[in-house]
Each structure stands twice: as structure tokens, then as C-alpha cells.
Design a protein around this motif. Structure first.
Motif, PDB file in Angstrom:
ATOM      1  N   ASP A   1       7.684  -7.760 -18.564  1.00  0.00           N
ATOM      2  CA  ASP A   1       6.507  -6.913 -18.367  1.00  0.00           C
ATOM      3  C   ASP A   1       6.008  -6.401 -19.719  1.00  0.00           C
ATOM      4  OD1 ASP A   1       4.503  -5.302 -17.398  1.00  0.00           O
ATOM      5  OD2 ASP A   1       5.737  -4.332 -15.875  1.00  0.00           O
ATOM      6  N   GLU A   2       4.905  -6.954 -20.170  1.00  0.00           N
ATOM      7  CA  GLU A   2       4.294  -6.631 -21.471  1.00  0.00           C
ATOM      8  C   GLU A   2       5.324  -6.616 -22.603  1.00  0.00           C
ATOM      9  OE1 GLU A   2       1.282  -3.609 -21.626  1.00  0.00           O
ATOM     10  OE2 GLU A   2       0.739  -3.943 -19.535  1.00  0.00           O
ATOM     11  N   PRO A   3       5.942  -7.775 -22.873  1.00  0.00           N
ATOM     12  CA  PRO A   3       6.968  -7.829 -23.920  1.00  0.00           C
ATOM     13  C   PRO A   3       6.426  -7.457 -25.295  1.00  0.00           C
ATOM     14  CG  PRO A   3       6.327 -10.048 -23.240  1.00  0.00           C
ATOM     15  CD  PRO A   3       5.700  -9.106 -22.270  1.00  0.00           C
TER      16      PRO A   3
ATOM     17  N   PHE B   1      11.608  -4.314 -17.983  1.00  0.00           N
ATOM     18  CA  PHE B   1      10.654  -3.243 -17.699  1.00  0.00           C
ATOM     19  C   PHE B   1       9.594  -3.093 -18.794  1.00  0.00           C
ATOM     20  CE2 PHE B   1      14.138  -2.100 -14.987  1.00  0.00           C
ATOM     21  CZ  PHE B   1      13.546  -1.481 -13.902  1.00  0.00           C
ATOM     22  N   GLN B   2       8.415  -2.604 -18.369  1.00  0.00           N
ATOM     23  CA  GLN B   2       7.366  -2.275 -19.330  1.00  0.00           C
ATOM     24  C   GLN B   2       7.905  -1.184 -20.273  1.00  0.00           C
ATOM     25  OE1 GLN B   2       3.817  -1.221 -17.210  1.00  0.00           O
ATOM     26  NE2 GLN B   2       2.508  -1.555 -18.964  1.00  0.00           N
ATOM     27  N   GLN B   3       8.573  -0.181 -19.684  1.00  0.00           N
ATOM     28  CA  GLN B   3       9.235   0.848 -20.501  1.00  0.00           C
ATOM     29  C   GLN B   3      10.714   0.828 -20.151  1.00  0.00           C
ATOM     30  OE1 GLN B   3       6.699   3.996 -19.276  1.00  0.00           O
ATOM     31  NE2 GLN B   3       5.405   3.781 -21.066  1.00  0.00           N
TER      32      GLN B   3
ATOM     33  N   ASN C   1      -6.083  -2.967 -16.675  1.00  0.00           N
ATOM     34  CA  ASN C   1      -5.087  -1.925 -16.396  1.00  0.00           C
ATOM     35  C   ASN C   1      -5.242  -1.448 -14.958  1.00  0.00           C
ATOM     36  OD1 ASN C   1      -5.658  -0.612 -19.672  1.00  0.00           O
ATOM     37  ND2 ASN C   1      -3.844  -1.690 -18.984  1.00  0.00           N
ATOM     38  N   GLY C   2      -4.101  -1.268 -14.303  1.00  0.00           N
ATOM     39  CA  GLY C   2      -4.129  -0.771 -12.932  1.00  0.00           C
ATOM     40  C   GLY C   2      -4.482  -1.831 -11.905  1.00  0.00           C
ATOM     41  N   GLY C   3      -4.548  -3.096 -12.326  1.00  0.00           N
ATOM     42  CA  GLY C   3      -4.946  -4.179 -11.416  1.00  0.00           C
ATOM     43  C   GLY C   3      -3.867  -4.557 -10.403  1.00  0.00           C
ATOM     44  N   GLY C   4      -2.601  -4.282 -10.731  1.00  0.00           N
ATOM     45  CA  GLY C   4      -1.514  -4.577  -9.789  1.00  0.00           C
ATOM     46  C   GLY C   4      -0.441  -5.512 -10.311  1.00  0.00           C
ATOM     47  N   LYS C   5      -0.474  -5.853 -11.599  1.00  0.00           N
ATOM     48  CA  LYS C   5       0.475  -6.839 -12.162  1.00  0.00           C
ATOM     49  C   LYS C   5       1.931  -6.362 -12.076  1.00  0.00           C
ATOM     50  CE  LYS C   5      -1.635  -6.463 -16.085  1.00  0.00           C
ATOM     51  NZ  LYS C   5      -2.708  -5.530 -15.668  1.00  0.00           N
ATOM     52  N   THR C   6       2.158  -5.121 -12.547  1.00  0.00           N
ATOM     53  CA  THR C   6       3.532  -4.606 -12.543  1.00  0.00           C
ATOM     54  C   THR C   6       4.044  -4.458 -11.113  1.00  0.00           C
ATOM     55  OG1 THR C   6       3.285  -3.489 -14.658  1.00  0.00           O
ATOM     56  CG2 THR C   6       4.965  -2.604 -13.190  1.00  0.00           C
TER      57      THR C   6
ATOM     58  N   SER D   1       0.845  -1.195   0.000  1.00  0.00           N
ATOM     59  CA  SER D   1       0.000   0.000   0.000  1.00  0.00           C
ATOM     60  C   SER D   1       0.877   1.240   0.000  1.00  0.00           C
ATOM     61  CB  SER D   1      -0.956  -0.021   1.197  1.00  0.00           C
ATOM     62  OG  SER D   1      -0.250  -0.252   2.374  1.00  0.00           O
ATOM     63  N   VAL D   2       0.296   2.341  -0.442  1.00  0.00           N
ATOM     64  CA  VAL D   2       1.020   3.621  -0.450  1.00  0.00           C
ATOM     65  C   VAL D   2       0.180   4.635   0.329  1.00  0.00           C
ATOM     66  CG1 VAL D   2       2.281   3.283  -2.613  1.00  0.00           C
ATOM     67  CG2 VAL D   2      -0.006   4.257  -2.701  1.00  0.00           C
ATOM     68  N   GLN D   3       0.880   5.638   0.849  1.00  0.00           N
ATOM     69  CA  GLN D   3       0.196   6.672   1.618  1.00  0.00           C
ATOM     70  C   GLN D   3      -0.231   7.799   0.689  1.00  0.00           C
ATOM     71  OE1 GLN D   3      -0.130   5.685   4.857  1.00  0.00           O
ATOM     72  NE2 GLN D   3      -1.635   7.346   5.006  1.00  0.00           N
TER      73      GLN D   3
HETATM   74  N1  LIG Z   1       3.653   4.522  -5.879  1.00  0.00           N
HETATM   75  C1  LIG Z   1       2.349   4.569  -6.184  1.00  0.00           C
HETATM   76  N2  LIG Z   1       1.554   5.555  -5.731  1.00  0.00           N
HETATM   77  C2  LIG Z   1       0.229   5.594  -6.026  1.00  0.00           C
HETATM   78  N3  LIG Z   1      -0.369   4.657  -6.784  1.00  0.00           N
HETATM   79  C3  LIG Z   1       0.373   3.668  -7.269  1.00  0.00           C
HETATM   80  C4  LIG Z   1       1.769   3.547  -6.999  1.00  0.00           C
HETATM   81  N4  LIG Z   1       2.245   2.432  -7.625  1.00  0.00           N
HETATM   82  C5  LIG Z   1       1.188   1.881  -8.252  1.00  0.00           C
HETATM   83  N5  LIG Z   1       0.080   2.623  -8.046  1.00  0.00           N
HETATM   84  C6  LIG Z   1      -1.267   2.334  -8.544  1.00  0.00           C
HETATM   85  O1  LIG Z   1      -1.501   0.968  -8.287  1.00  0.00           O
HETATM   86  C7  LIG Z   1      -2.313   0.401  -9.312  1.00  0.00           C
HETATM   87  C8  LIG Z   1      -1.622  -0.832  -9.880  1.00  0.00           C
HETATM   88  O2  LIG Z   1      -0.557  -0.427 -10.738  1.00  0.00           O
HETATM   89  P1  LIG Z   1       0.224  -1.458 -11.657  1.00  0.00           P
HETATM   90  O3  LIG Z   1       1.192  -0.683 -12.468  1.00  0.00           O
HETATM   91  O4  LIG Z   1       0.760  -2.528 -10.794  1.00  0.00           O
HETATM   92  O5  LIG Z   1      -0.962  -2.028 -12.553  1.00  0.00           O
HETATM   93  P2  LIG Z   1      -0.913  -3.007 -13.797  1.00  0.00           P
HETATM   94  O6  LIG Z   1      -1.880  -4.108 -13.511  1.00  0.00           O
HETATM   95  O7  LIG Z   1       0.478  -3.394 -14.110  1.00  0.00           O
HETATM   96  O8  LIG Z   1      -1.507  -2.064 -14.935  1.00  0.00           O
HETATM   97  P3  LIG Z   1      -1.258  -2.008 -16.540  1.00  0.00           P
HETATM   98  O9  LIG Z   1      -1.962  -3.195 -17.138  1.00  0.00           O
HETATM   99  O10 LIG Z   1      -1.921  -0.715 -16.906  1.00  0.00           O
HETATM  100  O11 LIG Z   1       0.223  -1.964 -16.779  1.00  0.00           O
HETATM  101  C9  LIG Z   1      -2.552   1.509 -10.326  1.00  0.00           C
HETATM  102  O12 LIG Z   1      -3.800   2.093 -10.063  1.00  0.00           O
HETATM  103  C10 LIG Z   1      -1.422   2.488 -10.050  1.00  0.00           C
HETATM  104  O13 LIG Z   1      -1.795   3.804 -10.397  1.00  0.00           O
END
Ligand SMILES: Nc1ncnc2c1ncn2[C@@H]1O[C@H](COP(=O)(O)OP(=O)(O)OP(=O)(O)O)[C@@H](O)[C@H]1O
Length: 246
Positions: free
Chosen positions: A162-164, A86-88, A40-45, A10-12
Motif C-alpha cells: 500500500d503506497e510503498p 500497510f500504508q502506515q 484519494n478516498g477512492g477505495g483502494k486501501t 459499506s459502513v453505517q
Molecule cells: N470505517 C470507515 N468509516 C467511514 N468511512 C470510511 C471507513 N473506511 C473507509 N472510509 C472512507 O472510504 C473512502 C475510501 O477510503 P480508502 O482508504 O479505501 O481510500 P484510498 O483510495 O485508499 O485513498 P488514499 O489514496 O487517500 O489512500 C474514504 O472516503 C474513507 O474516508
């Protein structure tokens, strides 16, 4: 074997604590090809970065071959045979493709032929690229493929991609999927591939759908693909109705 035990992250935020990963537990046996997919944004990366040591979990433990690596940094994990694309990918001004592959392989005498083999696996021709710098002059797809070649050169026990597929043309993508298939078929590295591509998902021994910071589904590609489709449709009531009406 890789074991994730109750990983949370988690982040603050100004509004309070934001949970990004919530109590994820997962075991990946050696030589498996596992695809992380999901919205997207699910948490994979974030999950992949936690495995590589690029992010520290708020709670939970990571074991690699029985060793608790939770507190180890990225360099120590790389030495234990874990690598991450890395993704990028970053660019390295002043470093040529040959330098990068040589560093990655750890073999100071890496030959042109060996470099060529790694580059061919990602659909690049060594003659065109070996002396190019890994800088902004390379396109996004080129730098992505060069980074994947450097991971192959590292010959790690656990390779995380990550997303090759991102930014890669169809021909190179096809070459790349063959490379993943080959590594897998010859019992090479354990691979975790983050991907949204059906072709890559179909290569997986196991597909893990990560959504909203949790594991939504796990299973074979055959079992999971219909669930992904159902999830996608349930997110759009209009589309669901249209599909049901057909
Ligand atoms: N340091 C951070 N501060 C705030 N939010 C963060 C931080 N790191 C990740 N997030 C949020 O956590 C969620 C998960 O991010 P992550 O990059 O793991 O998703 P993902 O599943 O890899 O997405 P994508 O398919 O778009 O690459 C996103 O909503 C992202 O904005």
C-alpha cells in the motif's frame, strides 16, 4: 489466481449507510503485477484490506487459487500465502529488525547475510539496522522500508503493497522499483501495488483505476495514463480551459 466477485463494502453513518466499494469484480492471474491507482478516498486501501482479511465485505466473495476465502481471517490468509504492507506500518517496541525478518521468513536460523539481502532490496544497510528496534526511533521512511523487507522475507505468493513510495527518498525508491521489477521478471509473486507514482504505474501489467468505490478504468499503463490525466483535468474546469487554450 485471485478473484473478486461483486465486492461491496459499506459502513453505517449517522446519516445512513455509506457505500465505500460498489460491486467490484476483478480477476488477477498468477505472477501479474497490478497497480491500483486513483483519487484519494477512492477505495483502494479498503479493497486491499478486504483481500487481506482486514475488512469484511458487506457482500461478494473472494477466491484465492479457487478457494473461497471470504470468511477467513488475516492469519489464515497469511498461511495461504497472502501478505500486506500497510500504508502506515505499525511499530513493534522490543522487536529488532533482525527479529522481525526472522519471524517473517519463518526461518529461525535466518542468517545475517540473508537479512542483509532483504534490507538491500529496500535500500537499507544491514549493519546500521539489524539490531535497531522497530519502534518510534525509526523514521517513517525507515519503518516503511523495513516493513517492505519483511514482506519480501515472507516470500508470499501474493504481495500487496500500500503506497510503498510514501515517505521514501529518491535513492531508496529507485532501489525499490528495481526490486519490484526483479520479482516480476523472475516470475515471482503476484503483486498488487497501490500507488500514485508514474514510475510504478509504468511497471504494471495492468492498471486498475479505483474511484468513488468502483473500477473506473482497467488496462495497460500506456492506455490508462492518458485517461488518468483526462480524469484529473475534467475535475478542474479552470485548469481544463487553460490547457485547452494552449
Ligand atoms: N470505517 C470507515 N468509516 C467511514 N468511512 C470510511 C471507513 N473506511 C473507509 N472510509 C472512507 O472510504 C473512502 C475510501 O477510503 P480508502 O482508504 O479505501 O481510500 P484510498 O483510495 O485508499 O485513498 P488514499 O489514496 O487517500 O489512500 C474514504 O472516503 C474513507 O474516508
Amino acid at each position: 489466481m485471485l478473484e473478486l466477485k461483486s465486492i461491496s463494502y459499506s459502513v453505517q453513518e449517522s446519516t445512513g449507510e455509506l457505500g465505500i466499494l460498489k460491486d467490484i469484480s476483478l480477476t488477477i492471474d498468477d505472477h501479474r503485477l497490478v497497480v491500483f491507482t486513483g483519487p484519494n478516498g477512492g477505495g483502494k486501501t479498503t479493497l486491499a484490506k478486504i483481500i487481506m482479511g482486514l475488512a469484511t465485505p458487506t457482500s461478494g466473495q473472494i477466491f484465492w487459487n479457487g478457494q473461497d476465502i471470504t470468511s477467513l481471517d488475516i492469519t489464515s490468509r497469511a498461511k495461504l500465502g497472502i501478505s500486506y504492507g500497510f500504508q502506515q506500518p505499525p511499530r513493534f517496541k522490543g522487536l529488532t529488525v533482525r527479529n522481525l525478518l526472522t519471524l517473517a521468513s519463518g526461518d529461525k536460523a535466518l542468517s545475517k547475510d540473508q537479512c542483509c539481502q532483504y534490507l538491500t532490496k529496500v535500500g537499507l544497510c544491514a549493519n546500521d539496522y539489524l539490531d535497531r528496534e522497530v519502534d518510534v526511533s525509526l523514521s517513517g521512511g525507515e519503518v516503511k522500508r523495513i516493513e517492505i523487507a519483511s514482506i519480501l522475507a515472507r516470500n508470499s505468493q501474493l504481495m500487496i503493497f500500500d503506497e510503498p513510495e510514501a515517505g521514501i527518498d529518491l535513492w531508496s525508491f529507485s532501489r525499490l522499483t528495481e526490486t519490484f521489477e526483479q520479482i516480476h521478471a523472475t516470475g515471482g509473486a503476484t503483486m498488487i501495488i497501490i500507488s500514485h507514482q508514474e514510475r510504478i504505474i509504468s511497471l504494471a501489467d495492468e492498471v486498475v483505476v479505483v474511484g468513488d468505490g468502483t473500477i473506473r478504468h482497467r488496462g495497460s499503463a500506456e492506455d490508462i495514463l492518458p485517461k488518468i490525466l483526462a480524469d484529473t483535468l475534467s475535475g478542474c474546469p479552470v485548469l481544463s480551459k487553460e490547457v485547452q487554450a494552449r
